[in-house]
Write a protein that holds these residues in place. Structure first.
Motif, PDB file in Angstrom:
ATOM      1  N   GLY A  19       1.012  -1.433   0.515  1.00  0.00           N
ATOM      2  CA  GLY A  19       0.230  -0.167  -0.293  1.00  0.00           C
ATOM      3  C   GLY A  19       1.238   1.084   0.015  1.00  0.00           C
ATOM      4  N   ASN A  20       0.889   2.218  -0.615  1.00  0.00           N
ATOM      5  CA  ASN A  20       1.336   2.964  -0.657  1.00  0.00           C
ATOM      6  C   ASN A  20       1.629   4.120   0.901  1.00  0.00           C
ATOM      7  N   ALA A  21       0.540   3.936   1.430  1.00  0.00           N
ATOM      8  CA  ALA A  21       0.763   4.769   2.174  1.00  0.00           C
ATOM      9  C   ALA A  21       2.341   3.973   3.574  1.00  0.00           C
ATOM     10  N   GLN A  22       2.491   2.582   3.268  1.00  0.00           N
ATOM     11  CA  GLN A  22       3.296   1.447   4.257  1.00  0.00           C
ATOM     12  C   GLN A  22       4.328   2.426   3.844  1.00  0.00           C
ATOM     13  N   HIS A  23       5.092   3.030   2.380  1.00  0.00           N
ATOM     14  CA  HIS A  23       6.570   3.419   2.071  1.00  0.00           C
ATOM     15  C   HIS A  23       6.416   4.823   1.705  1.00  0.00           C
ATOM     16  N   ARG A  24       5.530   5.083   2.362  1.00  0.00           N
ATOM     17  CA  ARG A  24       5.526   7.047   2.562  1.00  0.00           C
ATOM     18  C   ARG A  24       5.350   7.649   1.130  1.00  0.00           C
ATOM     19  N   VAL A  25       3.953   7.044   0.126  1.00  0.00           N
ATOM     20  CA  VAL A  25       4.370   7.960  -0.491  1.00  0.00           C
ATOM     21  C   VAL A  25       2.203   7.942  -1.235  1.00  0.00           C
ATOM     22  N   ALA A  26       2.307   9.495  -1.752  1.00  0.00           N
ATOM     23  CA  ALA A  26       0.648  10.122  -1.334  1.00  0.00           C
ATOM     24  C   ALA A  26      -0.049  10.107  -3.038  1.00  0.00           C
ATOM     25  N   CYS A  27      -0.447   9.466  -2.936  1.00  0.00           N
ATOM     26  CA  CYS A  27      -1.509   9.423  -4.436  1.00  0.00           C
ATOM     27  C   CYS A  27      -2.275  10.590  -4.655  1.00  0.00           C
ATOM     28  N   ARG A  28      -2.233  11.456  -5.697  1.00  0.00           N
ATOM     29  CA  ARG A  28      -3.325  12.594  -5.720  1.00  0.00           C
ATOM     30  C   ARG A  28      -3.886  12.606  -7.030  1.00  0.00           C
ATOM     31  N   PHE A  29      -4.742  13.586  -7.167  1.00  0.00           N
ATOM     32  CA  PHE A  29      -5.362  13.452  -8.265  1.00  0.00           C
ATOM     33  C   PHE A  29      -4.806  15.313  -9.064  1.00  0.00           C
ATOM     34  N   GLU A  30      -4.367  15.153  -9.865  1.00  0.00           N
ATOM     35  CA  GLU A  30      -3.803  16.570 -10.593  1.00  0.00           C
ATOM     36  C   GLU A  30      -4.862  17.807 -10.789  1.00  0.00           C
ATOM     37  N   SER A  31      -4.603  19.149 -10.221  1.00  0.00           N
ATOM     38  CA  SER A  31      -6.273  19.450 -10.540  1.00  0.00           C
ATOM     39  C   SER A  31      -6.039  19.703 -12.126  1.00  0.00           C
ATOM     40  N   ASP A  32      -6.958  20.161 -12.218  1.00  0.00           N
ATOM     41  CA  ASP A  32      -7.275  20.153 -13.630  1.00  0.00           C
ATOM     42  C   ASP A  32      -8.139  21.561 -14.338  1.00  0.00           C
ATOM     43  N   GLU A  33      -7.555  22.328 -13.133  1.00  0.00           N
ATOM     44  CA  GLU A  33      -7.987  24.104 -13.447  1.00  0.00           C
ATOM     45  C   GLU A  33      -6.891  24.877 -14.437  1.00  0.00           C
ATOM     46  N   GLY A  34      -7.823  24.766 -15.524  1.00  0.00           N
ATOM     47  CA  GLY A  34      -7.089  26.302 -16.760  1.00  0.00           C
ATOM     48  C   GLY A  34      -6.742  24.196 -17.918  1.00  0.00           C
ATOM     49  N   ARG A  35      -7.304  23.699 -16.979  1.00  0.00           N
ATOM     50  CA  ARG A  35      -6.421  21.965 -18.404  1.00  0.00           C
ATOM     51  C   ARG A  35      -8.005  21.595 -18.949  1.00  0.00           C
ATOM     52  N   THR A  36      -9.298  21.945 -18.726  1.00  0.00           N
ATOM     53  CA  THR A  36     -10.828  21.505 -18.752  1.00  0.00           C
ATOM     54  C   THR A  36     -10.748  20.341 -19.599  1.00  0.00           C
ATOM     55  N   TRP A  37      -9.774  20.280 -21.171  1.00  0.00           N
ATOM     56  CA  TRP A  37      -9.587  19.159 -22.009  1.00  0.00           C
ATOM     57  C   TRP A  37      -8.415  18.471 -21.778  1.00  0.00           C
ATOM     58  N   SER A  38      -8.126  17.940 -22.043  1.00  0.00           N
ATOM     59  CA  SER A  38      -7.331  17.529 -21.547  1.00  0.00           C
ATOM     60  C   SER A  38      -7.036  15.588 -22.574  1.00  0.00           C
ATOM     61  N   LEU A  39      -6.225  15.490 -23.093  1.00  0.00           N
ATOM     62  CA  LEU A  39      -5.995  13.881 -23.500  1.00  0.00           C
ATOM     63  C   LEU A  39      -5.189  13.092 -22.940  1.00  0.00           C
ATOM     64  N   TYR A  40      -4.333  14.092 -21.858  1.00  0.00           N
ATOM     65  CA  TYR A  40      -3.736  12.843 -20.473  1.00  0.00           C
ATOM     66  C   TYR A  40      -5.063  12.918 -19.422  1.00  0.00           C
ATOM     67  N   PHE A  41      -4.879  11.376 -19.390  1.00  0.00           N
ATOM     68  CA  PHE A  41      -5.827  11.134 -18.691  1.00  0.00           C
ATOM     69  C   PHE A  41      -5.155  10.665 -17.412  1.00  0.00           C
ATOM     70  N   LYS A  42      -3.992  10.154 -17.284  1.00  0.00           N
ATOM     71  CA  LYS A  42      -3.075  10.488 -16.340  1.00  0.00           C
ATOM     72  C   LYS A  42      -2.873  10.726 -15.625  1.00  0.00           C
TER      73      LYS A  42
END
Length: 408
Positions: free
Chosen positions: A342-365
Motif C-alpha cells: 500500500g502506498n501509505a506504508q511506503h510514505r507515498v501519497a497519491c493524488r489527482f492533479e487539478s484540472d484547473e485551466g486544463r479542462t480539455w486534455s488527452l492526458y488521462f493519467k
C-alpha cells in the motif's frame, strides 16, 4: 453536466466565431533525442480514397505515425504535427486524437483552432475507438456553448466523411483493457496484414522466446524499512524505475517492462501496480500468466483514491476469474498485497492533479503518486525575491517523462 469556466467559454466563442485564437499558455518541454531519423513525408505516391496503397506509402505512413507519436509524447507538439497529420489523413486514430488535442489547445506554439481540433477528435472518436479518446471527445462536447453545437457537428461530419479509417482501407483495433495505462489503440492498412511495423514490436513482445537482458539491478540503493524516510538516491531510483517501466510498457515491451514496474509497484505507485497486474493477468509479452499476482497488484492499485479506469479494470477482471477465485479468496490476496505494498506504508501519497485551466486534455493519467519526503530529500527551495521555486537536486531521471511520479 459540468459547465465550462468563463475562460473556456470566452475562448470557445472567439475560436468558433473567428476561426482561430492564439493560446494564452503554451506547453513546453526540453527536447529529447529521437531513436531514429525522421521519416520523409510525401516521397511515395498518394493513393486515392479506397485505392490500395503501395508498400512504400504504407511504410511512410507507419513511420510518420510512430515518429509523430514519439514527438507528441515528448511534448514537442509543433514538431510532431506534420507527422501526425500525415497519418491522421489516412484514418489513424491516435494520430487524429493527438492532432486534435494540439489544435484545441494551441500546444507548443501551434496556432489554436478549436473547430479543426474538434474535427480531428471527432473522427478519432468514431467507432471503433478506445475509451480514452471517446471520453475526451465527450468532455469537449459537454463544454460547447449550445449556440455552437450545430457548427461543431457539421465539422465532425465533414472530417469523418473525408478522414474515416474505412475510407482509406485502414482497420483499427484496441489492445488490452487498461484504459489510460496503455496506448491502447492501433491502426494498420487492411492490405498489409503481415508487414505492419506498428504491430511488429507487439508481435516480438508476444513471442515466448524473447530474452530479457537486465544489465544492472533495478534499485541499487538499500531500501528503507516500512515507514522509514527514504534517501534521495532511493527516491530518484524508484521514480526512474516507474518512468522506464511505463515507457517500455507503452511500447509493448511487456517482459522488459515488468522488473521496472514491479520495483515501483512495491513502493505503492498505482499506475505501475496496475500495469504489472495487466501483464500478469494476460501473460503479455511471453510472461507466464500469474492470476494471483495479477489479482494482488490490481487490487492494491484499485484501493481508495485511485483512477476510475483502474477501478473499472479491477471490477471487470474479477468478474472473469475462474470459479476457484471466490470473493473471499480475492479479498485475502488483495489484503496481503495491501499490507505489504500500500502506498501509505511506503510514505507515498497519491493524488489527482487539478484540472484547473486544463479542462480539455488527452492526458488521462491525472492520478500521481510521489514520495512525501521528496521535498526534503530531493528539492531545494529558492526564493528569488518574489516567489519560492523548487529545484530538483537528486539524480536526473533516465526514462521517459514520468507518468505517475513527475518531479516538477
Amino acid at each position: 453536466m459540468r459547465r465550462p469556466s468563463a475562460h473556456i467559454l470566452s475562448a470557445l466563442l472567439l475560436c468558433l466565431g473567428a476561426g482561430v485564437a492564439s493560446a494564452e499558455e503554451q506547453d513546453t518541454a526540453p527536447a529529447a533525442d529521437d531513436e531514429s531519423d525522421p521519416p520523409v513525408l510525401g516521397a511515395a505516391p498518394r493513393p486515392a480514397p479506397n485505392e490500395t496503397a503501395s508498400p512504400a506509402f504504407m511504410a511512410e505512413i507507419y513511420a510518420a505515425a510512430r515518429h509523430g507519436g514519439r514527438l507528441y509524447d515528448q511534448r514537442r507538439y509543433a514538431e510532431s504535427l506534420p507527422y501526425l497529420l500525415a497519418a491522421a489523413e489516412r484514418g489513424f486514430k491516435l494520430a487524429q486524437a493527438s492532432a486534435g488535442d494540439i489544435y484545441l489547445h494551441g500546444r507548443g506554439g501551434v496556432e489554436r483552432n478549436v473547430l479543426v481540433g474538434i474535427g480531428w477528435l471527432g473522427v478519432a472518436a468514431a467507432p471503433a475507438t478506445s475509451r480514452r479518446i471517446a471520453d475526451y471527445f465527450e468532455s469537449v462536447q459537454a463544454q460547447l456553448p449550445d449556440a455552437h453545437e450545430g457548427n461543431a457537428e457539421r465539422v465532425v461530419e465533414e472530417f469523418r466523411a473525408r478522414y474515416g479509417h474505412a475510407r482509406h482501407r485502414v482497420e483499427c483495433r484496441v489492445f488490452g483493457n487498461v484504459v489510460n495505462v496503455v496506448q491502447d489503440i492501433g491502426c494498420r492498412f487492411r492490405d498489409d496484414p503481415e508487414a505492419d511495423p506498428l504491430f511488429e514490436e507487439r508481435q516480438r513482445a508476444q513471442s515466448d522466446v524473447e530474452e530479457v537482458v537486465v544489465t544492472a539491478p533495478i534499485i541499487d540503493t538499500p531500501a528503507p524499512e516500512i515507514g522509514e524516510v527514504p534517501s534521495g538516491q532511493f527516491i530518484a531510483e524508484v521514480y526512474d524505475a516507474a518512468n522506464r517501466g511505463s515507457a517500455l510498457y507503452n511500447e509493448g515491451k511487456y517482459k522488459e517492462a515488468l522488473p521496472f514496474l514491479v520495483a515501483a509497484a512495491r513502493r505503492g505507485f498505482k499506475w505501475a501496480q496496475a500495469s504489472a497486474a495487466d501483464i500478469y493477468l494476460n501473460g503479455r509479452g511471453g510472461v507466464a500468466p500469474d492470476l494471483e499476482a495479477g489479482i494482488g497488484w490490481l487490487g492494491v492499485a484499485a484501493e481508495p483514491r485511485t483512477a476510475g479506469s483502474i477501478s473499472r479494470y479491477f471490477k471487470d477482471s474479477m468478474a472473469r476469474l475462474p470459479d476457484r477465485y471466490t470473493p473471499e479468496v480475492v479479498q485475502t490476496i488483495v489484503a496481503d498485497y495491501s499490507d505489504r505494498y500500500g502506498n501509505a506504508q511506503h510514505r507515498v501519497a497519491c493524488r489527482f492533479e487539478s484540472d484547473e485551466g486544463r479542462t480539455w486534455s488527452l492526458y488521462f493519467k491525472t492520478l500521481q503518486c510521489r514520495f512525501i519526503d521528496e521535498a526534503t530529500q530531493c528539492r531545494n527551495l529558492v526564493f528569488d525575491g518574489t516567489e519560492v521555486n523548487s529545484q530538483w537536486t537528486c539524480e536526473p531521471l533516465r526514462g521517459s517523462r514520468a507518468l505517475d511520479a513527475r518531479p516538477y
